[in-house]
Motif scaffolding. Structure first.
Motif: not given
Ligand code: F6R
Length: 599
Positions: A299-327
């Motif tokens: 839900a936060g992802r939608h709010y940040f995209r729509e109200l703050a106009g910034v890119e935003s994604e939500a990640h499942i924590a147990s997947e995020y920690r093993y995925s390659r990050l592009f900070p």
């Protein structure tokens, strides 16, 4: 998950320990036990099953003494049996443990070679034998030495017959709080266990050892250096952690949501306007979380995209920690967690920090590990949430993310001041509208009575309503054990529609005018295949929805951005009444734990 309590003072320890364990029952467990010291003699009672069993055991064979430790165990290493229940003893020592000793197998081998005899399958027993092997008359030293050999996470409480007036405890990655009373001290893994006795608590940091005596507590670091401690006063009262006339904590907590939303709003938006919730002006905001908290992130992802106009994604924590990050240099990662102790979320936050990303936490628990790990912490003001299924913590997470998006939108120029003010005043009016929904649960209760033998349900939605559908589905399945699925409304026809059959209920969540026709046409597709369709929407869509859905459930009209907060109430009530109709253990669903401290 597992819970720890401890007591030292002038009163009999047994009852205080059992009461404390009962207050931790909500965390989920499958066996329990206590150890009480009488003079220099340790007595242990433990068994598989509920605290009620343990009470029966202690009624038949009471333990006398004014110092003791207790535990509720959620089995990880070894089945939930009497023998595997904590406390575990070795020599003159008794130990209770939360967390996981990762090198327990190597320790067990080594200690067995030294002549120790293990009786359980648990990792904890290795810690008990290790402490016993290291003990040379100074438990503080033995614990410090053991810390060098134990790998994994732990909160340990230790009694030793050679030191009959002390409780020792230590933590790494698993919470422990000390409650400070008058001539008595309490210990717990979670604040609600000690709230009836004291509100003055000391939150232990990782690698700290606390030594509890009747007269006071001393806290040491891993090198044995004392730390100055000042108790912190908890502003929840014991009543907040009690049922107050409701049949279940879940129902009580659903009904507390108007107050929780009001409290969170007043904490962030006073007479001086909206506070800054995130540091700086991030150009991208990502969320990491598990389960319900992940749905709040969606839900936060939608709010940040729509109200703050910034890119935003939500990640499942147990997947995020093993995925390659592009900070991204302007990125902030927000970890969301009611408990602030979820192992997967903590690990994901550490990965983000190691990748050089700015971090923030959103939690309901002051002093939690998450809030201390992150660079900045935002709180939800939901008060203690006891039912395993998250309701008020979730709603306040979504609300806080909405406020943070409004704040960022104002600061980065994406949101006009009048629109922000409109949203804030609509939010002020929201608690009253929530009350209206909560005052009329009868039609939901009746629906559950009619559908309690349904074998499958679907929830669909588009955009932010898909996040709501995910949460509605999780809530229903976790407390009622009814199989259900959530789909992005347009996705159902790509395979899962094959499951739709005569009478299968399909709920469409519709809060957005621009997506209404599309979602309703997906609902029609399921009706054409025999589904019984329900549209959950604001009053202003009722007539339109009635043309396509068999049943329409409405909530009061509100600003489109706020409707998700209202629409979740009938969904939570659906989960609650379905679970109650099926006679489930609503507050403590099988296999689940309130705070998931293993990966
Ligand atoms: C479901 C539920 C869980 C938690 C998840 C994360 O009702 O409560 O899905 O949301 O285990 O827990 P926290 O928020 O403590 O990190």
């Amino acid at each position: 998950m597992c819970g720890i309590v401890g007591y030292i003072g002038a009163r009999q320890a047994q009852d205080i320990l059992l009461n404390g364990l009962e207050r931790l029952e909500y965390r989920g467990y499958d066996s329990a036990g206590i150890a009480v010291m009488d003079g220099a003699k340790l007595g242990v009672r433990k068994c598989a099953g509920r605290i009620a069993e343990l009470r029966r055991l202690t009624e038949n064979s009471p333990l006398s003494g004014c110092i003791g430790i207790g535990h509720t165990r959620w089995a990880t290493h070894g089945e939930p049996t009497d023998v595997n229940a904590h406390p575990h003893t070795a020599g003159r020592i008794a130990v209770v443990h939360n967390g996981i000793i990762e090198n327990h197998a190597a320790l067990r081998r080594h200690l067995t070679e030294m002549g120790c005899r293990f009786v359980s399958q648990t990792d904890t027993e290795a810690a008990a034998h290790l402490l016993n092997a290291l003990y040379r008359g100074d438990m503080l030293l033995a614990i410090r030495q053991a810390m060098g050999q134990l790998e994994g996470s732990y909160a340990l409480a230790v009694l030793c017959e050679n030191e009959p007036d002390v409780i020792y405890c230590v933590r790494l990655g698993s919470p422990l709080v000390v409650g400070v009373g008058e001539g008595e001290m309490f210990l717990a893994s979670d604040i609600p266990a000690i709230l009836p006795y004291t509100r003055d608590v000391i939150i232990l940091e990782d690698r700290e050892i606390a030594v509890l005596r009747r007269s006071g507590v001393r806290v040491y670091d891993a090198q044995g250096k004392p730390r100055e401690v000042k108790p912190y006063s908890v502003d929840w009262d014991a009543a907040a952690a009690e049922k107050g006339g409701y049949a279940h904590f879940m129902l009580k907590e659903i009904n507390e949501q108007p107050r929780a939303v009001q409290g969170t709003l007043s904490a962030y938006c006073g007479s001086e306007g909206l506070h800054s919730l995130l540091d700086g002006v991030p150009e991208r905001v990502d969320f990491i979380a598990c389960g319900t908290a992940y749905h709040a992130g969606m839900a936060g992802r939608h709010y940040f995209r729509e109200l703050a106009g910034v890119e935003s994604e939500a990640h499942i924590a147990s997947e995020y920690r093993y995925s390659r990050l592009f900070p991204h240099p302007g990125e902030t990662v927000v970890a969301i967690s009611q408990s602030g102790e979820t192992a997967d979320t903590l690990a994901a936050l550490r990965s983000a920090a190691e990748a050089g990303v700015r971090t923030a936490a959103l939690t309901n628990t002051v002093g939690s590990t998450l809030s201390r790990l992150a660079r900045a912490a935002m709180l939800t003001y939901a008060g203690p949430e006891i039912a395993v299924a998250s309701t008020k913590a979730y709603i306040t997470q979504v609300e806080t993310l909405l406020l943070a998006a409004i704040d960022l939108g104002l600061r980065n120029g994406n949101l006009a001041a009048e629109r922000a003010e409109g949203l804030l005043s609509a939010l002020r009016a929201l608690p009253e509208k929530m009350e209206t929904v909560l005052q009329n649960p009868q039609f939901i209760q009746q629906y559950c009575g009619r559908h309690m033998n349904t074998r499958l349900m679907f929830f669909i939605g588009r955009g932010i309503d898909y996040a709501m559908a995910m949460e509605a589905s999780l809530k229903l399945k976790e407390v009622s054990y009814l199989a259900c699925e959530a789909y992005a409304a347009g996705e159902l026809k790509h395979g899962s529609i094959a499951l739709i059959d005569e009478g299968i209920p399909v709920f469409a969540i519709c809060t957005k005018e621009s997506l209404l026709d599309k979602t309703l046409s997906n609902l029609r597709e399921t009706k054409a295949r025999g589904a019984e369709t329900v549209c959950v929407c604001p009053e202003r869509f009722a007539v339109r929805a009635g043309q396509d859905a068999d049943i329409v459930w409405t909530v009061p009209d509100a600003d489109e951005m706020l409707l998700p907060l209202l629409i979740m109430l009938p969904m939570q009530l659906l989960a609650y009444y379905m679970a109650a109709a099926k006679g489930r253990d609503v507050d403590k669903p099988r296999n689940l734990a309130k705070s998931v401290t293993v990966e």
